[in-house]
Design a protein around this motif. Structure first.
Motif, PDB file in Angstrom:
ATOM      1  N   LEU A   1      40.411  45.644  50.461  1.00 34.32           N
ATOM      2  CA  LEU A   1      40.581  46.046  49.065  1.00 34.32           C
ATOM      3  C   LEU A   1      41.812  45.352  48.471  1.00 34.32           C
ATOM      4  CD1 LEU A   1      39.944  47.938  46.625  1.00 34.32           C
ATOM      5  CD2 LEU A   1      41.565  49.541  47.658  1.00 34.32           C
ATOM      6  N   ARG A   2      42.903  45.344  49.245  1.00 38.70           N
ATOM      7  CA  ARG A   2      44.137  44.711  48.756  1.00 38.70           C
ATOM      8  C   ARG A   2      43.894  43.243  48.403  1.00 38.70           C
ATOM      9  NH1 ARG A   2      48.282  41.800  50.635  1.00 38.70           N
ATOM     10  NH2 ARG A   2      47.387  41.694  52.715  1.00 38.70           N
ATOM     11  N   ALA A   3      43.149  42.545  49.264  1.00 35.37           N
ATOM     12  CA  ALA A   3      42.876  41.129  49.003  1.00 35.37           C
ATOM     13  C   ALA A   3      42.035  40.981  47.730  1.00 35.37           C
ATOM     14  CB  ALA A   3      42.149  40.519  50.202  1.00 35.37           C
TER      15      ALA A   3
ATOM     16  N   ALA B   1      32.980  46.731  30.989  1.00 34.62           N
ATOM     17  CA  ALA B   1      33.068  45.764  32.091  1.00 34.62           C
ATOM     18  C   ALA B   1      34.299  46.075  32.947  1.00 34.62           C
ATOM     19  CB  ALA B   1      33.130  44.357  31.521  1.00 34.62           C
ATOM     20  N   TYR B   2      34.179  47.067  33.794  1.00 32.37           N
ATOM     21  CA  TYR B   2      35.302  47.404  34.679  1.00 32.37           C
ATOM     22  C   TYR B   2      35.467  46.331  35.749  1.00 32.37           C
ATOM     23  CZ  TYR B   2      35.906  51.959  32.570  1.00 32.37           C
ATOM     24  OH  TYR B   2      36.187  52.955  31.683  1.00 32.37           O
ATOM     25  N   ASP B   3      36.723  46.209  36.234  1.00 32.85           N
ATOM     26  CA  ASP B   3      37.023  45.244  37.303  1.00 32.85           C
ATOM     27  C   ASP B   3      36.892  45.860  38.681  1.00 32.85           C
ATOM     28  OD1 ASP B   3      37.913  43.117  35.580  1.00 32.85           O
ATOM     29  OD2 ASP B   3      39.704  44.324  35.193  1.00 32.85           O
ATOM     30  N   LEU B   4      36.997  47.188  38.746  1.00 30.51           N
ATOM     31  CA  LEU B   4      37.003  47.872  40.044  1.00 30.51           C
ATOM     32  C   LEU B   4      36.468  49.279  39.837  1.00 30.51           C
ATOM     33  CD1 LEU B   4      38.112  48.254  43.042  1.00 30.51           C
ATOM     34  CD2 LEU B   4      40.218  49.108  41.978  1.00 30.51           C
ATOM     35  N   VAL B   5      35.626  49.723  40.758  1.00 31.06           N
ATOM     36  CA  VAL B   5      35.233  51.131  40.738  1.00 31.06           C
ATOM     37  C   VAL B   5      35.634  51.757  42.068  1.00 31.06           C
ATOM     38  CG1 VAL B   5      32.835  50.734  41.461  1.00 31.06           C
ATOM     39  CG2 VAL B   5      33.410  52.807  40.255  1.00 31.06           C
TER      40      VAL B   5
ATOM     41  N   PRO C   1      34.820  44.168  42.674  1.00 29.38           N
ATOM     42  CA  PRO C   1      34.855  45.025  43.864  1.00 29.38           C
ATOM     43  C   PRO C   1      34.642  46.519  43.589  1.00 29.38           C
ATOM     44  CG  PRO C   1      37.064  44.277  43.278  1.00 29.38           C
ATOM     45  CD  PRO C   1      36.133  43.588  42.337  1.00 29.38           C
ATOM     46  N   PHE C   2      34.141  47.190  44.629  1.00 28.79           N
ATOM     47  CA  PHE C   2      34.095  48.654  44.656  1.00 28.79           C
ATOM     48  C   PHE C   2      34.751  49.111  45.947  1.00 28.79           C
ATOM     49  CE2 PHE C   2      30.054  47.176  46.486  1.00 28.79           C
ATOM     50  CZ  PHE C   2      30.059  47.827  47.713  1.00 28.79           C
ATOM     51  N   TRP C   3      35.281  50.311  45.908  1.00 27.45           N
ATOM     52  CA  TRP C   3      35.882  50.928  47.111  1.00 27.45           C
ATOM     53  C   TRP C   3      35.454  52.390  47.132  1.00 27.45           C
ATOM     54  CZ3 TRP C   3      41.317  53.353  47.292  1.00 27.45           C
ATOM     55  CH2 TRP C   3      41.644  53.697  48.603  1.00 27.45           C
ATOM     56  N   PHE C   4      34.604  52.728  48.073  1.00 25.35           N
ATOM     57  CA  PHE C   4      34.109  54.098  48.188  1.00 25.35           C
ATOM     58  C   PHE C   4      34.630  54.660  49.512  1.00 25.35           C
ATOM     59  CE2 PHE C   4      30.210  52.256  45.824  1.00 25.35           C
ATOM     60  CZ  PHE C   4      30.840  52.418  44.600  1.00 25.35           C
ATOM     61  N   SER C   5      35.536  55.612  49.416  1.00 24.22           N
ATOM     62  CA  SER C   5      36.230  56.088  50.616  1.00 24.22           C
ATOM     63  C   SER C   5      35.943  57.565  50.876  1.00 24.22           C
ATOM     64  CB  SER C   5      37.731  55.845  50.448  1.00 24.22           C
ATOM     65  OG  SER C   5      38.158  56.238  49.173  1.00 24.22           O
TER      66      SER C   5
ATOM     67  N   LEU D   1      31.286  44.178  46.911  1.00 22.97           N
ATOM     68  CA  LEU D   1      31.217  43.572  45.584  1.00 22.97           C
ATOM     69  C   LEU D   1      29.944  44.013  44.875  1.00 22.97           C
ATOM     70  CD1 LEU D   1      32.274  39.919  46.542  1.00 22.97           C
ATOM     71  CD2 LEU D   1      33.735  41.783  45.717  1.00 22.97           C
ATOM     72  N   ALA D   2      30.071  44.311  43.599  1.00 26.47           N
ATOM     73  CA  ALA D   2      28.913  44.703  42.782  1.00 26.47           C
ATOM     74  C   ALA D   2      27.917  43.541  42.734  1.00 26.47           C
ATOM     75  CB  ALA D   2      29.388  45.043  41.375  1.00 26.47           C
ATOM     76  N   PRO D   3      26.647  43.818  42.417  1.00 28.32           N
ATOM     77  CA  PRO D   3      25.666  42.731  42.298  1.00 28.32           C
ATOM     78  C   PRO D   3      26.191  41.648  41.364  1.00 28.32           C
ATOM     79  CG  PRO D   3      24.595  44.858  42.112  1.00 28.32           C
ATOM     80  CD  PRO D   3      26.069  45.133  42.123  1.00 28.32           C
TER      81      PRO D   3
END
Ligand SMILES: C[S@@+](CC[C@H](N)C(=O)[O-])C[C@H]1O[C@@H](n2cnc3c(N)ncnc32)[C@H](O)[C@@H]1O
Length: 328
Positions: free
Chosen positions: A32-34, A136-140, A167-171, A308-310
């Motif tokens: 995620l950081r990268a 148009a979000y950059d991150l979810v 990118p997405f991050w689902f934790s 990554l989103a489609p």
């Protein structure tokens, strides 16, 4: 002690922070950081089921989100009001913005190190996504959230809000295992019914999560056209690790966190006909007393994913069906 006034979802979410801090999967966080480092600031972030807003301060404190435009979405106004309070306290003199006192509002934090604008939006995620598809979000981000909703229905709507390939991050996605130590004879029956209840939960006519969300995400995300970059376990492990051998106690507010978890199971299973009521009451009473004595150990198996989103709307593919035993 079912549903007693002592219990508060807001306190639970704040108490959960130190448990999540230990649990979040480190290699996934590194990925995620990268991804975040490659995004042009200010980063536009959508957080689903944001609760009391601890992820904003977590990412900023890590130094990964110095300039951000956040939308914190949650259907619970009390949690969002607490999120605003938390952010104002965290931001200190750098804080600005206002709130309508009812959840919605904006908090800004601006100083030499931070340039953050946080919009708090009280709404159901499906309703909000249906009317905000052009953003148009950059991150979810979604932490401890996807196991509460119909992921198959959510993903196509979500991808319309995220810029292609972002990118997405689902934790902290629950994945089917709840363990209490020391073991009690009723554990297997209680856990089987508790997990089955998650699989049968329906809200507003939709399926509301399931007990194996974590592993199913590994199929559902690629099935929706997204690309997985990494995944790993993020198990909650709560021990009486503070205090000495003579007076063991849980760190931070984690004793409360444990009481709340046991109470959640009580609420979910009260009235369950296949559990003998007095035996179940004795089970939950024993668990609360173990917490008070600093004896209980709790483990919940969970998974984190980053990806990554489609890359284009045409990349959307139908999600493969997830078959849950006992469901039509
Ligand atoms: C377990 S809490 C996690 C909160 C926060 N992400 C955290 O980790 O501390 C789940 C949150 O999702 C919210 N939520 C559940 N279903 C939702 C929905 N359909 N739409 C919006 N918010 C929802 C709840 O109100 C709650 O605040």
């Amino acid at each position: 002690m079912v549903g007693g006034p002592l219990y508060s979802d807001v306190r639970y979410l704040h108490a959960k922070r130190s448990v999540d801090d230990r649990a979040l999967n480190r290699p996934v966080l590194e990925q995620l950081r990268a991804e975040l480092a490659a995004l042009p600031p200010p980063v536009r972030v959508l957080e689903l089921g944001a609760g009391v807003g601890t992820m904003v301060s977590r990412l900023a404190d890590l130094g990964w989100m110095a300039r951000g435009r956040y939308t914190l979405l949650d259907r619970d106004g009390a949690s969002l009001a607490s999120a605003a309070e938390h952010l104002r306290k965290w931001g200190g003199p750098a804080t600005g913005g206002g709130s309508d006192g009812d959840g919605d509002g904006r908090v800004t934090v601006r100083d030499q190190a931070r340039d953050l604008e946080v919009d708090l939006v009280e709404a159901d995620v499906f309703d909000w996504l249906a009317t905000n598809a052009d953003r148009a979000y950059d991150l979810v981000v979604a932490n401890a959230f996807l196991d509460l909703v119909d992921v198959g229905a959510l993903l196509p709507a979500l991808w319309r809000c995220l810029a292609p390939g972002r990118p997405f991050w689902f934790s902290i996605n629950f994945d089917g295992e709840t363990i209490f130590l020391p073991e009690l004879p009723l554990d297997a029956a209680v856990m089987a019914l508790y997990h089955r209840g998650m699989d049968q939960r329906v809200r507003d006519g939709r399926r509301a999560g399931e007990s194996k969300t974590g592993r199913h995400l590994l199929q559902q995300l690629p099935g929706s056209g997204a690309r997985l970059l990494g995944a790993g376990s993020s198990d909650w492990v709560v021990l009486p690790s503070a205090g000495g051998a003579d007076a063991p106690r849980y760190p931070e507010d984690e004793a409360y966190f444990l009481h709340h978890i046991v109470q959640t199971i009580e609420v979910a299973l009260t009235g369950e006909r296949s559990l003998e009521a007095s035996a179940f009451a004795a089970w939950s009473d024993a668990r609360h007393r173990q917490i008070e004595r600093g004896e209980l150990i709790y483990i919940a198996h969970q998974l984190d994913v980053v990806g990554l989103a489609p890359s284009s709307p045409s990349a959307f593919l139908p999600a493969p069906p997830i078959l849950i035993p006992g469901r039509p």
